[in-house]
Enzyme design. Sequence first.
Site, PDB file in Angstrom:
ATOM      1  CG  ASN A 159     -66.218-110.764 -74.064  1.00  0.00           C
ATOM      2  OD1 ASN A 159     -66.347-109.685 -74.653  1.00  0.00           O
ATOM      3  ND2 ASN A 159     -65.087-111.437 -74.071  1.00  0.00           N
ATOM      4  N   GLY A 235     -65.108-107.913 -81.386  1.00  0.00           N
ATOM      5  CA  GLY A 235     -66.094-108.972 -81.571  1.00  0.00           C
ATOM      6  C   GLY A 235     -65.481-110.142 -82.318  1.00  0.00           C
ATOM      7  CB  SER A 236     -67.071-113.044 -83.877  1.00  0.00           C
ATOM      8  OG  SER A 236     -67.991-112.383 -84.716  1.00  0.00           O
ATOM      9  CD  GLU A 255     -58.070-104.776 -80.076  1.00  0.00           C
ATOM     10  OE1 GLU A 255     -57.671-105.891 -79.668  1.00  0.00           O
ATOM     11  OE2 GLU A 255     -57.303-103.814 -80.251  1.00  0.00           O
ATOM     12  CG  LEU A 256     -61.169-109.427 -85.074  1.00  0.00           C
ATOM     13  CD1 LEU A 256     -60.935-109.886 -86.505  1.00  0.00           C
ATOM     14  CD2 LEU A 256     -62.564-108.803 -84.938  1.00  0.00           C
ATOM     15  CB  CYS A 289     -60.869-112.181 -76.656  1.00  0.00           C
ATOM     16  SG  CYS A 289     -60.159-110.842 -75.712  1.00  0.00           S
ATOM     17  CD  GLU A 384     -62.974-116.590 -79.738  1.00  0.00           C
ATOM     18  OE1 GLU A 384     -63.783-116.240 -80.606  1.00  0.00           O
ATOM     19  OE2 GLU A 384     -62.391-115.783 -78.996  1.00  0.00           O
TER      20      GLU A 384
HETATM   21  N1  LIG Z   1     -59.670-109.087 -79.125  1.00  0.00           N
HETATM   22  C1  LIG Z   1     -60.422-108.563 -78.177  1.00  0.00           C
HETATM   23  O1  LIG Z   1     -60.043-107.610 -77.516  1.00  0.00           O
HETATM   24  C2  LIG Z   1     -61.774-109.151 -77.882  1.00  0.00           C
HETATM   25  C3  LIG Z   1     -62.393-108.799 -76.688  1.00  0.00           C
HETATM   26  C4  LIG Z   1     -63.651-109.321 -76.406  1.00  0.00           C
HETATM   27  C5  LIG Z   1     -64.274-110.165 -77.289  1.00  0.00           C
HETATM   28  N2  LIG Z   1     -63.653-110.487 -78.432  1.00  0.00           N
HETATM   29  C6  LIG Z   1     -64.287-111.441 -79.352  1.00  0.00           C
HETATM   30  O2  LIG Z   1     -65.686-111.171 -79.461  1.00  0.00           O
HETATM   31  C7  LIG Z   1     -66.381-112.378 -79.740  1.00  0.00           C
HETATM   32  C8  LIG Z   1     -67.535-112.555 -78.795  1.00  0.00           C
HETATM   33  O3  LIG Z   1     -68.364-111.449 -78.768  1.00  0.00           O
HETATM   34  P1  LIG Z   1     -69.761-111.378 -79.546  1.00  0.00           P
HETATM   35  O4  LIG Z   1     -70.369-112.739 -79.597  1.00  0.00           O
HETATM   36  O5  LIG Z   1     -70.531-110.270 -78.955  1.00  0.00           O
HETATM   37  O6  LIG Z   1     -69.254-110.990 -81.007  1.00  0.00           O
HETATM   38  P2  LIG Z   1     -70.094-110.631 -82.320  1.00  0.00           P
HETATM   39  O7  LIG Z   1     -69.120-110.466 -83.419  1.00  0.00           O
HETATM   40  O8  LIG Z   1     -71.209-111.567 -82.514  1.00  0.00           O
HETATM   41  O9  LIG Z   1     -70.775-109.218 -81.970  1.00  0.00           O
HETATM   42  C9  LIG Z   1     -69.994-108.095 -81.648  1.00  0.00           C
HETATM   43  C10 LIG Z   1     -70.766-106.835 -81.997  1.00  0.00           C
HETATM   44  O10 LIG Z   1     -70.943-106.775 -83.402  1.00  0.00           O
HETATM   45  C11 LIG Z   1     -72.321-106.514 -83.691  1.00  0.00           C
HETATM   46  N3  LIG Z   1     -72.618-107.063 -85.021  1.00  0.00           N
HETATM   47  C12 LIG Z   1     -73.073-108.293 -85.339  1.00  0.00           C
HETATM   48  N4  LIG Z   1     -73.202-108.404 -86.682  1.00  0.00           N
HETATM   49  C13 LIG Z   1     -72.797-107.218 -87.198  1.00  0.00           C
HETATM   50  C14 LIG Z   1     -72.671-106.711 -88.522  1.00  0.00           C
HETATM   51  N5  LIG Z   1     -72.969-107.449 -89.591  1.00  0.00           N
HETATM   52  N6  LIG Z   1     -72.204-105.459 -88.681  1.00  0.00           N
HETATM   53  C15 LIG Z   1     -71.870-104.697 -87.615  1.00  0.00           C
HETATM   54  N7  LIG Z   1     -71.988-105.114 -86.335  1.00  0.00           N
HETATM   55  C16 LIG Z   1     -72.424-106.370 -86.143  1.00  0.00           C
HETATM   56  C17 LIG Z   1     -73.047-107.159 -82.535  1.00  0.00           C
HETATM   57  O11 LIG Z   1     -74.354-106.641 -82.425  1.00  0.00           O
HETATM   58  C18 LIG Z   1     -72.152-106.767 -81.379  1.00  0.00           C
HETATM   59  O12 LIG Z   1     -72.413-105.445 -80.982  1.00  0.00           O
HETATM   60  C19 LIG Z   1     -65.349-113.469 -79.581  1.00  0.00           C
HETATM   61  O13 LIG Z   1     -64.874-113.866 -80.834  1.00  0.00           O
HETATM   62  C20 LIG Z   1     -64.259-112.798 -78.776  1.00  0.00           C
HETATM   63  O14 LIG Z   1     -62.989-113.369 -78.893  1.00  0.00           O
HETATM   64  C21 LIG Z   1     -62.423-110.012 -78.757  1.00  0.00           C
HETATM   65  O1  LIG Z   2     -62.385-110.714 -73.990  1.00  0.00           O
HETATM   66  C1  LIG Z   2     -61.314-110.193 -74.198  1.00  0.00           C
HETATM   67  C2  LIG Z   2     -60.960-108.932 -73.530  1.00  0.00           C
HETATM   68  O2  LIG Z   2     -59.813-108.362 -74.043  1.00  0.00           O
HETATM   69  C3  LIG Z   2     -60.933-109.147 -72.097  1.00  0.00           C
HETATM   70  S1  LIG Z   2     -60.361-107.835 -71.208  1.00  0.00           S
HETATM   71  O3  LIG Z   2     -61.442-106.896 -70.825  1.00  0.00           O
HETATM   72  O4  LIG Z   2     -59.384-107.104 -71.964  1.00  0.00           O
HETATM   73  O5  LIG Z   2     -59.735-108.446 -70.051  1.00  0.00           O
END
Ligand SMILES: NC(=O)c1ccc[n+]([C@@H]2O[C@H](COP(=O)([O-])OP(=O)(O)OC[C@H]3O[C@@H](n4cnc5c(N)ncnc54)[C@H](O)[C@@H]3O)[C@@H](O)[C@H]2O)c1
Ligand SMILES: O=C[C@H](O)CS(=O)(=O)O
Length: 482
Positions: A159, A235-236, A255-256, A289, A384
């Site tokens: 994202n 990520g998630s 960071e989830l 997020c 989420e």
């Molecule tokens: N807290 C934060 O700062 C923050 C910021 C941005 C996004 N997010 C979260 O990220 C999620 C959305 O992003 P997404 O759909 O790309 O997330 P995702 O967890 O599907 O993927 C994130 C990354 O992990 C990799 N990945 C997938 N499976 C893996 C595994 N088994 N082992 C290691 N790496 C693996 C993916 O290829 C990708 O690079 C949402 O839940 C969002 O809230 C959190």
């Molecule tokens: O998606 C969540 C991220 O923390 C957004 S930001 O780049 O920090 O604004």
Amino acid sequence: MTQEIKTYGSIINGETVIKSDFDILELKNPYNNETIANMSLCTKKELDEAIDGAERAYHADMKRMPLHKRAEILTRAAELLKERTEDFAQTLSLEAGKPIRDARGEVGRAVQVLNFASDEAKTLHGELLPMDAAIGGENRLGMVRLYPIGVMGAITPFNFPLNLALHKLAPAVASGNAVVLKPALKTPLSALKLAQVFYDAGLPKEALQVIIAKGSEIGDDIVTDDRIAKITFTGSPEVGIKMRNKAGLKRITLELGSNSPNIIFEDADVDKAASSLVKASFAFAGQVCISSQRIFVHESIIDEFIAKFIPLVKQLKVGNPLDEDTDVGPLISSDSCERIYEWTQEAVKDGAEVLTGGSIIEGQMFEPTVVKNVNSSMKIVCQETFAPIVSIIPFKSDEDAVEKANDSDYGLQAGVFTKDINRAFKLSDELETGGVWINEVSTYRQDNYPYGGVKLSGYGKEGVKYAIRDMTEEKFVGINLN
Ligand SMILES: NC(=O)c1ccc[n+]([C@@H]2O[C@H](COP(=O)([O-])OP(=O)(O)OC[C@H]3O[C@@H](n4cnc5c(N)ncnc54)[C@H](O)[C@@H]3O)[C@@H](O)[C@H]2O)c1
Ligand SMILES: O=C[C@H](O)CS(=O)(=O)O
């Protein structure tokens, strides 16, 4: 005339690696599903070479690189990124479906992250612990010295593929570490371009490796490799928790996700809250997020809030992310679009009322949607959503607002709107989130403060200075002065 589709691959030791036996994945524009690139997926062998190279660079170049040199690279990278803003913005818009104005905003923030990191590099230091006789100690002198720790395994989401990669790369470079970056496969192009910015700015090529591969296939190898000192993941929760379970004693920052609350009290400026919450709920189609997912409004002003909020939501322009006037673009995948449609339908069946939106427009475009009469067991509230949908929920008292906002598995950032300073501080004490904004939306972030969640929202902090704390080892060194 058909446009030639370019093939991209991992960058291992500064070279793009594409081999005929690698799998190819077509990268699609989320807006129109057209192929924008072919991604050549590397194997574990190339990952192994990348980690080896990063380890070499860490020992040979990074760990003893003078601080002024690290700062110089980061400042130069900031300048180059700024110069290339439009190219990066177009790339982000194409690969992520991010409205072009928001994409430019992401590049602007990424430039700031590099500048913050340059400042940190200039001032990176440990501390002196006086224990000498002159001040009544046992005549010893203590020093806390900060050492880099090695190779960072950085895994990033789709994202904010530029800014969130930089939240890992920039502090790593500032603190003398090397990085193996694995960007999301849905948005890998900006990471490849970013690597070029760093190389052009003077970063030794082996110090930044970019792995283009499926996380589900190669992720465990990154997380469990002994040559990688720390995993920094955004990520998630689903993926983050699996990683944490496999990381053992390795350092890890997670960071989830979240379902961020925003709370509007009866004494708030309702116009200000309504207009800022439109952007906070629908920016990048809710795929942020800290997107505003649950808006809690005091029961005495809820009708007024809805009357002001809905017309603003209806004015949002949904369309092609590359159009200058688009506010809301597509979701990243058709699965995401179908999922949110199903969750909305399920909530409606259980009594929710859709005030506007609720349908798929076409392709991966979901209407900006506002729902009321929800409860905390509906998926659109408790999970989420990561989609352009927000729920409006009444509350009766301060305690009720806190209880409802905290009734969540997540806790990343919250927004509170009130003119009462005592109430504002009480709420900031009681909300179970990593950050609380007063008279600002949950979605606001400046890139230098400690940022990170509690509960399912994660573990550890980013924000350059705070990320550096976990990318360095504090070693104590003492001298006996007797
Ligand atoms: N807290 C934060 O700062 C923050 C910021 C941005 C996004 N997010 C979260 O990220 C999620 C959305 O992003 P997404 O759909 O790309 O997330 P995702 O967890 O599907 O993927 C994130 C990354 O992990 C990799 N990945 C997938 N499976 C893996 C595994 N088994 N082992 C290691 N790496 C693996 C993916 O290829 C990708 O690079 C949402 O839940 C969002 O809230 C959190
Ligand atoms: O998606 C969540 C991220 O923390 C957004 S930001 O780049 O920090 O604004």
